[in-house]
Design a protein around this motif. Structure first.
Motif, PDB file in Angstrom:
ATOM      1  N   ALA A   1       0.850  -1.196   0.000  1.00 56.89           N
ATOM      2  CA  ALA A   1       0.000   0.000   0.000  1.00 56.89           C
ATOM      3  C   ALA A   1       0.884   1.244   0.000  1.00 56.89           C
ATOM      4  N   TRP A   2       1.723   1.381   1.039  1.00 54.31           N
ATOM      5  CA  TRP A   2       2.656   2.509   1.104  1.00 54.31           C
ATOM      6  C   TRP A   2       3.800   2.158   2.043  1.00 54.31           C
ATOM      7  N   LEU A   3       4.798   3.026   2.096  1.00 55.67           N
ATOM      8  CA  LEU A   3       5.921   2.919   3.022  1.00 55.67           C
ATOM      9  C   LEU A   3       5.869   4.093   3.974  1.00 55.67           C
ATOM     10  N   GLU A   4       6.335   3.882   5.217  1.00 52.87           N
ATOM     11  CA  GLU A   4       6.274   4.920   6.253  1.00 52.87           C
ATOM     12  C   GLU A   4       7.686   5.310   6.689  1.00 52.87           C
ATOM     13  N   PHE A   5       7.938   6.614   6.701  1.00 57.12           N
ATOM     14  CA  PHE A   5       9.220   7.183   7.105  1.00 57.12           C
ATOM     15  C   PHE A   5       8.982   8.286   8.126  1.00 57.12           C
ATOM     16  N   GLU A   6      10.048   8.638   8.841  1.00 54.63           N
ATOM     17  CA  GLU A   6      10.082   9.861   9.644  1.00 54.63           C
ATOM     18  C   GLU A   6      11.275  10.695   9.186  1.00 54.63           C
TER      19      GLU A   6
ATOM     20  N   THR B   1       0.708   8.456 -10.183  1.00 55.01           N
ATOM     21  CA  THR B   1      -0.385   8.851 -11.071  1.00 55.01           C
ATOM     22  C   THR B   1      -1.509   7.823 -11.112  1.00 55.01           C
ATOM     23  N   PHE B   2      -1.213   6.567 -10.761  1.00 52.58           N
ATOM     24  CA  PHE B   2      -2.251   5.541 -10.816  1.00 52.58           C
ATOM     25  C   PHE B   2      -3.286   5.753  -9.713  1.00 52.58           C
ATOM     26  N   ALA B   3      -4.504   5.357  -9.972  1.00 53.31           N
ATOM     27  CA  ALA B   3      -5.541   5.390  -8.939  1.00 53.31           C
ATOM     28  C   ALA B   3      -5.192   4.391  -7.840  1.00 53.31           C
ATOM     29  N   GLY B   4      -5.606   4.701  -6.608  1.00 50.51           N
ATOM     30  CA  GLY B   4      -5.344   3.789  -5.495  1.00 50.51           C
ATOM     31  C   GLY B   4      -4.902   4.528  -4.263  1.00 50.51           C
ATOM     32  N   SER B   5      -4.054   3.882  -3.466  1.00 49.52           N
ATOM     33  CA  SER B   5      -3.581   4.483  -2.229  1.00 49.52           C
ATOM     34  C   SER B   5      -2.318   5.294  -2.478  1.00 49.52           C
ATOM     35  N   PRO B   6      -1.906   6.155  -1.534  1.00 50.94           N
ATOM     36  CA  PRO B   6      -0.619   6.847  -1.661  1.00 50.94           C
ATOM     37  C   PRO B   6       0.540   5.855  -1.691  1.00 50.94           C
ATOM     38  N   CYS B   7       1.715   6.322  -2.122  1.00 54.13           N
ATOM     39  CA  CYS B   7       2.930   5.500  -2.162  1.00 54.13           C
ATOM     40  C   CYS B   7       3.715   5.554  -0.855  1.00 54.13           C
TER      41      CYS B   7
ATOM     42  N   ARG C   1      -1.595  -4.137   1.396  1.00 57.70           N
ATOM     43  CA  ARG C   1      -3.025  -4.002   1.130  1.00 57.70           C
ATOM     44  C   ARG C   1      -3.722  -5.349   1.260  1.00 57.70           C
ATOM     45  N   ALA C   2      -4.767  -5.384   2.080  1.00 55.43           N
ATOM     46  CA  ALA C   2      -5.604  -6.583   2.202  1.00 55.43           C
ATOM     47  C   ALA C   2      -6.617  -6.614   1.072  1.00 55.43           C
ATOM     48  N   ALA C   3      -6.979  -7.823   0.637  1.00 56.37           N
ATOM     49  CA  ALA C   3      -7.941  -7.958  -0.460  1.00 56.37           C
ATOM     50  C   ALA C   3      -9.336  -7.531  -0.021  1.00 56.37           C
ATOM     51  N   GLU C   4      -9.704  -7.875   1.217  1.00 54.19           N
ATOM     52  CA  GLU C   4     -11.050  -7.591   1.716  1.00 54.19           C
ATOM     53  C   GLU C   4     -10.971  -7.114   3.155  1.00 54.19           C
ATOM     54  N   ARG C   5     -11.993  -6.391   3.568  1.00 58.36           N
ATOM     55  CA  ARG C   5     -12.074  -5.933   4.962  1.00 58.36           C
ATOM     56  C   ARG C   5     -12.058  -7.114   5.920  1.00 58.36           C
ATOM     57  N   ALA C   6     -12.691  -8.232   5.542  1.00 61.17           N
ATOM     58  CA  ALA C   6     -12.746  -9.408   6.415  1.00 61.17           C
ATOM     59  C   ALA C   6     -11.368 -10.012   6.666  1.00 61.17           C
ATOM     60  N   ASP C   7     -10.410  -9.773   5.737  1.00 65.20           N
ATOM     61  CA  ASP C   7      -9.061 -10.294   5.952  1.00 65.20           C
ATOM     62  C   ASP C   7      -8.413  -9.674   7.181  1.00 65.20           C
ATOM     63  N   LEU C   8      -8.751  -8.418   7.471  1.00 66.55           N
ATOM     64  CA  LEU C   8      -8.195  -7.781   8.668  1.00 66.55           C
ATOM     65  C   LEU C   8      -8.691  -8.473   9.929  1.00 66.55           C
ATOM     66  N   ASP C   9      -9.957  -8.846   9.968  1.00 68.42           N
ATOM     67  CA  ASP C   9     -10.493  -9.563  11.130  1.00 68.42           C
ATOM     68  C   ASP C   9      -9.810 -10.924  11.282  1.00 68.42           C
ATOM     69  N   ARG C  10      -9.619 -11.616  10.164  1.00 64.74           N
ATOM     70  CA  ARG C  10      -8.957 -12.929  10.205  1.00 64.74           C
ATOM     71  C   ARG C  10      -7.525 -12.786  10.702  1.00 64.74           C
ATOM     72  N   LEU C  11      -6.834 -11.777  10.222  1.00 61.20           N
ATOM     73  CA  LEU C  11      -5.453 -11.554  10.632  1.00 61.20           C
ATOM     74  C   LEU C  11      -5.378 -11.172  12.104  1.00 61.20           C
TER      75      LEU C  11
ATOM     76  N   HIS D   1       8.247  -1.921  -5.086  1.00 62.89           N
ATOM     77  CA  HIS D   1       8.734  -2.867  -4.079  1.00 62.89           C
ATOM     78  C   HIS D   1       9.627  -2.165  -3.070  1.00 62.89           C
ATOM     79  N   VAL D   2       9.895  -2.893  -1.991  1.00 57.99           N
ATOM     80  CA  VAL D   2      10.834  -2.441  -0.968  1.00 57.99           C
ATOM     81  C   VAL D   2      11.802  -3.579  -0.696  1.00 57.99           C
ATOM     82  N   VAL D   3      13.067  -3.243  -0.424  1.00 57.86           N
ATOM     83  CA  VAL D   3      14.110  -4.223  -0.109  1.00 57.86           C
ATOM     84  C   VAL D   3      14.598  -3.970   1.312  1.00 57.86           C
ATOM     85  N   LEU D   4      14.690  -5.041   2.102  1.00 56.39           N
ATOM     86  CA  LEU D   4      15.065  -4.959   3.506  1.00 56.39           C
ATOM     87  C   LEU D   4      16.238  -5.884   3.803  1.00 56.39           C
ATOM     88  N   GLU D   5      17.087  -5.475   4.721  1.00 52.00           N
ATOM     89  CA  GLU D   5      18.172  -6.317   5.232  1.00 52.00           C
ATOM     90  C   GLU D   5      17.789  -6.824   6.612  1.00 52.00           C
ATOM     91  N   THR D   6      18.128  -8.093   6.908  1.00 44.30           N
ATOM     92  CA  THR D   6      17.764  -8.676   8.194  1.00 44.30           C
ATOM     93  C   THR D   6      18.816  -9.688   8.632  1.00 44.30           C
TER      94      THR D   6
END
Length: 381
Positions: A44-49, A80-86, A103-113, A190-195
């Motif tokens: 959906a998006w990435l979060e920074f400070e 430029t695409f429709a949808g959520s912010p980046c 991004r979850a496919a459906e609202r019900a997925d949040l309850d399941r998660l 996409h996002v790339v992470l080191e772990t």
């Protein structure tokens, strides 16, 4: 170690003339979960400070983002695409990456998660509203899964240039003059992470979010210890999805590596790169074409040293494509382009990097001397 491939026609044919010459060996990681909690559909998006939102906005516009919303404490960036912010950048004391939102496919997925993880479903602080579940992955990254109530409308696009090829020209009595302007971002790719806990983190994303692996990389001489990098996509069934929405690699640190944003075509990448160079920004590596994912790429540093990528023409895989396996090497990063820079590889020594190595070798994680030496060898191969 035997070179016998996994049984089954898909495992034998999925790699021939596709994305990897070699598939899994018998007993290796399957690259997907048998019964994931949910299946996310995209980032959906990435979060920074960051402490200076004005400076962040100047770079964002130069890089090609649009501004979806701006307050004294938050800057929401969009494509430029429709949808959520980046991306959202919140005012903070230091510049740091917080984590990804999927991004979850459906609202019900949040309850399941929420039921499966013991988390709560709460209001998402995103333009247009929505709901979210906040989790913590094994690396310690905050991970949000969101279902947004309102989509941002599409914006005007940069149009791809009409190209002439061979004996089938499509453009006559007309010239090509791509404007020297920012590459207009279409979407977050996409996002790339080191772990330091690659195996645990990989399994968490597959089991919890239902993601699947497109390609594994392993260290030379250490394949029997398992992969050290994975390019991971969303499982949309028969609908093709990006070769990777998330990539992770084992390393001595835990943190953000880079994020990638789709633009129209190669001319958009190149002209936008010239625009950035004229304004004094640092190119980290590019322009070239990757192997895993096939994207045309160009990497830049923002004023806070975060790495961001312009890309175009990436691979799309449906869920029946099995993971490829390849050795991890610097020469394996690109089909063509300039040699990968030390800046891109993170090979420039710094006090923080030295501390990361010492802590990793002393800590309870997947890093040890053999892994560290293998990673160093991969950066030189």
């Amino acid at each position: 170690m035997s070179e016998t491939r996994v049984d089954g026609p898909d495992a034998r044919t999925a790699h021939q003339d596709l994305h990897s010459e070699v598939g899994a060996l018998r007993g290796e990681h399957p690259g997907r979960s048998r019964n994931p909690v949910i299946k996310v559909t995209d980032l959906a998006w990435l979060e920074f400070e960051k402490p200076d939102l004005d400076r962040a906005e100047v770079f964002a516009r130069d890089f090609g983002f649009g501004v979806a919303a701006r307050t004294e404490r938050e800057l929401w960036l969009r494509g430029t695409f429709a949808g959520s912010p980046c991306m959202v950048i919140r005012r903070g004391r230091t510049s740091r990456f917080i984590g990804p939102a999927f991004r979850a496919a459906e609202r019900a997925d949040l309850d399941r998660l929420a039921r499966a993880t013991g988390a709560d479903v709460r209001e998402a602080d995103v333009p247009g509203g929505g709901r979210a579940v906040d989790l913590l992955d094994p690396s310690g990254f905050p991970v949000r899964v969101v279902h947004c109530g309102e989509r941002l409308p599409a914006l005007p696009e940069q149009q791809p240039l009409l190209l002439n090829f061979g004996t089938g020209p499509r453009r006559t009595n007309a010239t090509q003059r791509p404007p020297r302007e920012p590459s207009r971002i279409q979407r977050l790719g996409h996002v790339v992470l080191e772990t330091r806990v690659f195996g645990r983190a990989l399994n968490w994303y597959l089991d919890t979010l239902g993601m699947i692996v497109s390609d594994f990389l392993f260290l030379d001489g250490q394949r029997d210890r398992g992969p050290t990098m994975a390019f991971i996509r969303c499982d949309l069934g028969s609908v093709p999805s990006d070769h990777h929405t998330l990539a992770m690699h084992l390393g001595p640190g835990t943190g953000y590596v880079h994020s990638a944003y789709q633009v129209t075509d190669l001319d958009s990448i190149a002209a936008g790169g010239e625009y950035l160079k004229e304004r004094g920004y640092q190119r980290s590596w590019g322009i070239g074409r990757h192997i895993q994912g096939s994207q045309l790429f160009d990497y830049w540093r923002d004023p806070d040293r975060f790495m961001l990528e312009h890309f175009a023409d990436g691979d799309l895989f449906s869920s029946d494509v099995q993971p490829g396996w390849a050795p991890m090497s610097t020469s394996g990063l690109a089909q063509w382009g300039p040699p990968a820079t030390r800046d891109f590889l993170g090979a420039n020594p710094s006090p923080q990097r030295i501390r990361d190595v010492i802590e990793a070798l002393r800590g309870d994680n997947e890093m040890d001397a053999a892994r560290l030496l293998g990673l160093l060898k991969a950066t030189r191969s």
